[in-house]
Write an enzyme that holds these catalytic residues in place. Structure first.
Site: not given
Lengths: 370, 400
Positions: B155, B289, B326
């Site tokens: 990610c 994040h 996300h």
């Protein structure tokens, strides 16, 4: 640019460890043979037999894809040769740059199988993280405590060269003192079957090979500080894209970066897979810039096509030859085919060009020398 | 060669909108665009909520030969190349760096199903399932003649693509490069993400909130055009922002759990500062994040404090994941675009769904309402499974 190579590790179908690998390569021993898939289909491939990670790593692993296991074996060898136990590198100043084309395909297949059998809610949580394309990179980071700059490439035959070039670039910038850089490819029935269907393997294409190869690279300052002896140096690198002629452009850019002329390249090691038109075109393109008497070595004729590992293996061959001038048997273009026509050669080479090319037209060249 | 790299184009496909303008409106307004998944049989899954791209009519766009993930990638890249005052018409030297977690996972899933059933997969299936194929397909369709690089750093992939693209430009390998992160939701992907047990069963993403219950994944692609300032000036391209530096590393700790002291994230931020030649005091904003998992948010808070010191307590630190989810491989790209738009518009997007402060996440997270702030620099963090961390720093075009 002068980046020292102070350790090498190789695990391949023609041998694991530098001695076995090199002796077989110099003898021209090939490992490509017919392998039966579960459905009885035969495919030509070079598989590593008898590899056991226990011979490399003491701690038992709960789960490890073969792709990651091969990489771990090669990394242990490279670290050992670089003398990292005796003279460790600061983990925050040690980088890792890896490459793989197929990733951990066997784990992806195993996860998918469980998904089919049990459904999404009961799919196995342990193995899914190992199916990611960066899984091997992460496992190496954990195993060897590598906390410096980190990258992972998946660009087919040039991925390994990109990984090495990225590491060399970061070392040259001073972002790390040392780097582990290389690639890994494990073959599983799904890859072999898919490659046959796609026509990239078999009679229409080439024979794939399993391998992992890792370089321990460092700045000259770091090598000196650790009293590590460089096997060879990476002196320049060049990138190009487009047609088969991109190979020539990449070599030209790499030699210019190294501050030399292409006419001073003594030996070329090329990512040739003996698969017809593309390889012949690659040889012809290389001939445009290299000296007429420059031998061209094609290790994948013996190891099978090792995709992201091809460039790391080629750099290892160049690094080993830098000290004793011994190279594997070269190839020749005979009647439009790639053929090995000679024995191993001795050449007191100063500069070796490692040329990596993907069928998509991308090329990366590295100049390796003593 | 100057180290600052110009950003001259951006493109996005996401659940928060297709196109940078719509995406930014959604993010700045803090509108949650997550919802029940429609392409999967949600009765199979414990987590039925996510961020699907809507209003994306692929066949009409003529991209039917590609998997959905690659179509997202193509659309985002096309917008990025076409944006700005001057289109990038001469593309023979343009590289593409395409980074992803799973690439064309639907193709992979069909390929694996055939192989498992003992059927010979259709011709081209293995090749199309490889990560490299998406970069190659998009390069072919857009006429990009430079290197075609596929990368995967879980990610953190979107930020990794930006850093590598900038390095290729700085090193003079190419004058211009496209950096893109992308991923698509599929049955295989959602099954895997489900077993990781990081998603919210409550169906809401609350970054930095005491009662946060996990993240929710989304899909799409984000792309940025990076080029040398000289190249941008020569072709008359509008500079939207500057890339100043980046850092990427690994926690070297655990495959599935982050390191609670945040050392890895901290180090990636420090690497980015060093690369940018900035001090912590020169950072005006952090796009975190901020996944809203129990572990990430306090870990990242510790990391930001450790990297920026006192400055961490003085500047806005937001997370847009409550709005756009996300984005997996696209997460870094989404957040880079949001960060750059924040610099350009003077607006910090809110961290939505924030109700109860968590003493372990005691940064100014811009709760629930966007804020006007004339930030000149921003650092955007990404992290991913396997311990990958990437931080990137952008600045307004007149920063230096």
């Amino acid at each position: 640019m002068r980046i020292a190579i102070t350790g090498i590790g190789v695990v391949s179908a023609i041998g694991c460890g530098r001695t076995e690998f090199r002796e077989n390569l110099l003898e021209g021993v090939g490992a490509i043979e017919s392998t039966a898939l579960p459905d009885g289909t035969l495919v030509e491939a070079a598989l590593i037999k008898g590899f056991d990670l226990k011979n490399y790593v003491e701690a038992k692993k709960v789960y490890l894809d073969r792709n990651s296991a091969l990489a771990m074996g090669a990394t242990v060898l490279a670290m050992r040769e670089a003398g990292c136990k005796a003279a460790p590198v600061n983990p925050a100043r040690l980088g890792l740059s890896t490459a793989t084309t197929f990733g951990n395909m066997a784990t992806a297949a195993a996860f998918h199988q469980k998904l089919v059998e049990k459904g999404p809610r009961l799919a196995p949580p342990l193995i899914f993280p190992h199916a990611y394309a960066n899984a091997t990179n992460s496992l190496l980071s954990i195993e060897f405590g590598v906390r410096g700059p980190n990258c992972n490439f998946n660009s087919g035959f040039t991925a390994g060269a990109h990984a090495i070039a990225w590491a060399a670039g970061r070392l040259a910038e001073g972002r790390a003192d040392a780097f582990l850089a290389g690639g890994t490819e494990a073959l599983c029935p799904e890859i072999l079957l898919g490659g046959l269907s796609d026509g990239i393997f078999g009679s229409e294409g080439f024979a794939p090979g399993e391998a992992a190869a890792m370089l321990f690279m460092e700045t000259e300052i770091s090598a000196t500080k650790r009293s590590a002896t460089p096997l060879a140096f990476i002196k320049g690198m060049g990138f190009s894209s487009g047609s088969l002629d991109s190979v020539a452009s990449a070599i030209d850019r790499a030699v210019r970066a190294a501050g030399i002329s292409a006419r001073t390249i003594d030996v070329a090691i090329a990512g040739i897979r003996a698969s017809g038109r593309i390889d012949c075109g690659q040889v012809e393109a290389m001939r445009k810039v290299l000296p007429a008497d420059c031998p061209i070595i094609a290790p994948q004729v013996f190891t099978g096509a090792t995709f992201a590992v091809s460039a790391p293996i080629d750099v290892i061959i160049a690094a080993l030859a830098a000290s004793d001038g011994r190279y594997p048997p070269p190839i020749k273009l005979v009647d439009g085919e790639i053929r090995v026509t000679e024995e191993a050669i001795n050449k007191n080479a100063v500069n070796t060009a490692v040329v990596s090319v993907d069928p998509n037209g991308d090329a990366v060249a590295l100049v390796i020398g003593g | 060669m100057a180290r600052d790299v110009a950003i001259t184009g951006m493109g996005v496909v996401s659940c928060a909108g297709n196109g940078v303008a719509v995406f930014w409106d959604t993010v700045a307004a803090g509108r949650c665009e997550l919802g029940a998944l429609t392409r999967l049989n949600v009765s199979e899954f414990s987590y039925p909520v996510g961020g699907e791209v809507r209003g994306f009519d692929a066949p009409k766009s003529g991209e039917s030969g590609l998997d959905l993930a690659a179509q997202f990638l193509l659309a985002a890249c096309r917008e990025a190349l076409g944006g700005g005052q001057a289109n990038l018409e001469s593309r023979h030297d343009c590289a593409i760096i395409a980074a992803t977690n799973f690439g064309s996972a639907s193709v992979l899933e069909r390929f694996l199903a055939d192989a498992a059933a003992g059927r010979r997969p259709p011709k081209g299936a293995l090749t199309a399932s490889l990560l490299k194929s998406d970069a190659e397909s998009v390069a072919l369709k857009l006429g990009l003649g430079g290197p075609k690089v596929a990368m995967s750093l879980s990610c953190a992939s979107g930020n990794a693509a930006i850093i590598h693209a900038a390095q290729l430009v700085r090193d003079g390998v190419v004058p211009v490069a496209l950096a893109a992160g992308y991923d698509a939701i599929s049955r295989y992907v959602w099954s895997g993400l489900g077993v990781l047990r990081v998603m919210s069963q409550k169906g809401v993403v609350r970054p930095f909130d005491r009662d946060r219950s996990g993240t929710l994944f989304s899909e799409g692609a984000g792309a940025l055009v990076l080029e040398s300032r000289e190249h941008a000036a020569a072709r008359g391209a509008r500079v939207m922002a500057l890339f100043l530096g980046g850092g990427m590393n690994n926690n070297a700790y655990h495959m599935a759990h982050s390191q609670e002291d945040g050392q890895g994230i901290r180090d990636s931020m420090l690497m980015a500062l060093e690369d940018a030649g900035l001090s912590a005091e020169q950072i005006d904003h952090v796009n975190a994040h901020g996944t809203a998992t129990k572990l990430n948010d306090p870990t990242e808070t510790r990391a930001i404090k450790a990297a920026l010191g006192q400055r961490a307590l003085e500047i806005p630190v937001n997370s847009i994941k409550g709005t756009v989810g996300h984005g997996m491989g696209a997460a870094g790209s989404f957040e880079a675009i949001a960060s750059i738009m924040a610099l350009r518009e003077g607006i910090i997007p809110p961290t939505i769904n924030f109700e109860t402060p968590d003493p372990e996440c005691d940064l100014d997270c811009v709760p629930n309402m966007a804020r006007r702030a004339a930030a000149k620099t921003v650092i955007s963090n990404s992290a991913g499974i396997g311990g990958c961390n990437c931080a990137v720093i952008f600045a307004s075009e007149d920063f230096r």
